[in-house]
Scaffold this active site. Structure first.
Site, PDB file in Angstrom:
ATOM      1  N   MET A   5       0.856  -1.187   0.000  1.00  0.00           N
ATOM      2  CA  MET A   5       0.000   0.000   0.000  1.00  0.00           C
ATOM      3  C   MET A   5       0.893   1.238   0.000  1.00  0.00           C
ATOM      4  SD  MET A   5      -2.942  -1.191   2.754  1.00  0.00           S
ATOM      5  CE  MET A   5      -1.827  -2.103   3.835  1.00  0.00           C
ATOM      6  N   CYS A  52      -2.239  -1.376 -10.092  1.00  0.00           N
ATOM      7  CA  CYS A  52      -2.556  -0.044  -9.574  1.00  0.00           C
ATOM      8  C   CYS A  52      -3.111   0.843 -10.697  1.00  0.00           C
ATOM      9  CB  CYS A  52      -1.313   0.602  -8.974  1.00  0.00           C
ATOM     10  SG  CYS A  52      -1.620   2.243  -8.267  1.00  0.00           S
ATOM     11  N   LYS A  94       1.265  -9.116  -9.308  1.00  0.00           N
ATOM     12  CA  LYS A  94       0.002  -8.724  -8.664  1.00  0.00           C
ATOM     13  C   LYS A  94      -0.834  -7.977  -9.684  1.00  0.00           C
ATOM     14  CE  LYS A  94      -1.963  -6.757  -4.459  1.00  0.00           C
ATOM     15  NZ  LYS A  94      -3.058  -5.975  -5.050  1.00  0.00           N
ATOM     16  N   HIS A 144      -6.251  -9.264  -7.297  1.00  0.00           N
ATOM     17  CA  HIS A 144      -7.279  -8.439  -6.659  1.00  0.00           C
ATOM     18  C   HIS A 144      -8.590  -8.763  -7.364  1.00  0.00           C
ATOM     19  CE1 HIS A 144      -8.315  -4.246  -4.852  1.00  0.00           C
ATOM     20  NE2 HIS A 144      -9.384  -5.015  -4.899  1.00  0.00           N
ATOM     21  N   ASN A 154      -7.004 -11.332  -3.180  1.00  0.00           N
ATOM     22  CA  ASN A 154      -6.905 -10.044  -2.489  1.00  0.00           C
ATOM     23  C   ASN A 154      -8.202  -9.274  -2.706  1.00  0.00           C
ATOM     24  OD1 ASN A 154      -5.329  -6.934  -3.317  1.00  0.00           O
ATOM     25  ND2 ASN A 154      -5.794  -7.632  -1.269  1.00  0.00           N
ATOM     26  N   GLY A 172     -10.932  -6.932   0.189  1.00  0.00           N
ATOM     27  CA  GLY A 172     -12.093  -6.813   1.058  1.00  0.00           C
ATOM     28  C   GLY A 172     -12.176  -7.750   2.245  1.00  0.00           C
TER      29      GLY A 172
END
Length: 354
Positions: free
Chosen positions: A8, A90, A130, A163, A203, A205
């Site tokens: 993050m 991202c 990722k 994600h 990934n 929540g």
């Protein structure tokens, strides 16, 4: 280690990751994303970006240019870090301007070229990717499978952190991209079934120990982001519930703070150039409830002024804790490993890419 703390931006600094490691060594910890050029042009600052290397710390790189990405990856390896992750998820405007992050899901061959260039220059540490389940209108399951298949068959990458949301590069802010596109866990579950030879980590929540247990029945790993950012002691909850560590063997919050402050003094002696606010930020969310609010207010006051020497801050934080008597049994924060509360409000803290 199948349970990981997500990268993050402006959150998983080297200091925050050290706090997480002090709370528990049983998790994989991802650094915040650093652009490859920051390392290539400032190689002496690598330790300042990522902190000390240790088993279980993964460095996340961002970028799209082959040579700088390869040079940065080699620097990471040469400085003792054990694993490297490529940010292909991202959606921030800065990332879009540089044509990396989630933009790379549109050109999977570029991801392949980056990884192959890394291998060409001698990178041997594991490389992982990722990503999202989709980007813009490229959100079909077939496109995601083609993306995974191409990378896993043409490079040594065998681990994908996914994600479970798509992202929109235009029209949604990074914050909205973490909540507006619906979570589609079933897509990641299907990936795990269709690519059983790969390691698939999910990934997006998750905020209870029960969810962690359930997910690890369906995929190979789970990555937690905002819950750890908002409540670092959640890692102790997981140790108790998933790793079956007895409460008597878990560190108290006071012990964790004391160990972290010793680390801060060591880094200060080394001359690591970080502001007092950055160094002390990881301590902010260690207590909850009314006492937590009082703790954060007094911690912020203790850190000021900006010119205050760090050893003086460490001394004053210890005095503050003594005055507040966090060992009092009457405190809301007396129990470091609290029961999960699935009904509490969702995080209101704004973080970087997850």
């Amino acid at each position: 280690m199948p349970i990981a703390v997500a990268p993050m931006v402006d959150v998983t600094t080297s200091h925050f990751l050290k706090l997480c490691q002090i709370i528990s060594p049983n998790f994989t910890l991802y650094t915040e994303m650093i652009h490859c050029n920051a390392l290539v042009y400032n190689p002496k600052d690598l330790f300042n970006f990522f902190g000390e290397p240790w088993e279980g710390k993964v460095v996340q790189l961002g970028g799209s240019e082959l040579e700088p990405m390869a040079k940065a990856a080699l620097l990471v390896q040469e400085n003792g870090y054990k694993e490297l992750n490529l940010n292909v998820g991202c959606p921030s405007p800065r990332v879009q301007k540089g044509a990396f992050g989630a933009v790379l899901m549109k050109t999977p061959q570029t991801v392949v070229d980056i990884i192959q260039e890394m291998i060409k220059v001698g990178v041997k540490i594991p490389i992982t990717v990722k990503c999202r389940i989709g980007v813009d209108n490229l959100d079909s399951y077939e496109h995601l499978c083609d993306f995974i298949r191409l990378i896993s068959t043409t490079t040594p990458v065998t681990h994908f952190i996914v994600h479970a949301r798509k992202c929109w590069l235009k029209g949604l802010s990074p914050k909205q991209n973490r909540s507006v596109p619906p979570l589609k866990y079933e897509v990641v579950y299907q990936l795990a079934k269709d690519f059983p030879h790969l390691t698939i980590t999910i990934n997006g929540g998750f905020n209870t120990t029960q969810q962690i247990k359930e997910q690890l029945e369906l995929v190979d790993g789970i990555m937690i982001g905002r819950e750890v950012m908002d409540r670092p002691m959640f890692l102790a909850n997981v140790d108790a519930a998933y790793h079956k560590i007895p409460a008597s063997e878990l560190k108290s919050t006071e012990e964790i703070i004391d160990e972290y402050l010793e680390y801060v003094l060591t880094e200060h002696t080394r001359g690591t150039p970080h502001s007092n606010a950055v160094v002390m930020a990881p301590l902010k969310m260690l207590y909850g409830g009314r006492r937590g609010r009082e703790y954060r207010r007094r911690l912020a006051a203790t850190i000021l002024p900006k010119t205050k020497p760090l050893p003086d801050i460490v001394r004053d934080v210890r005095l503050m804790l003594e005055e507040m008597d966090f060992n009092s049994s009457a405190s809301e924060a007396e129990t470091e490993v609290e029961l999960d509360n699935e009904d509490r409000e969702s995080s209101k803290v704004v973080s970087g890419c997850v």
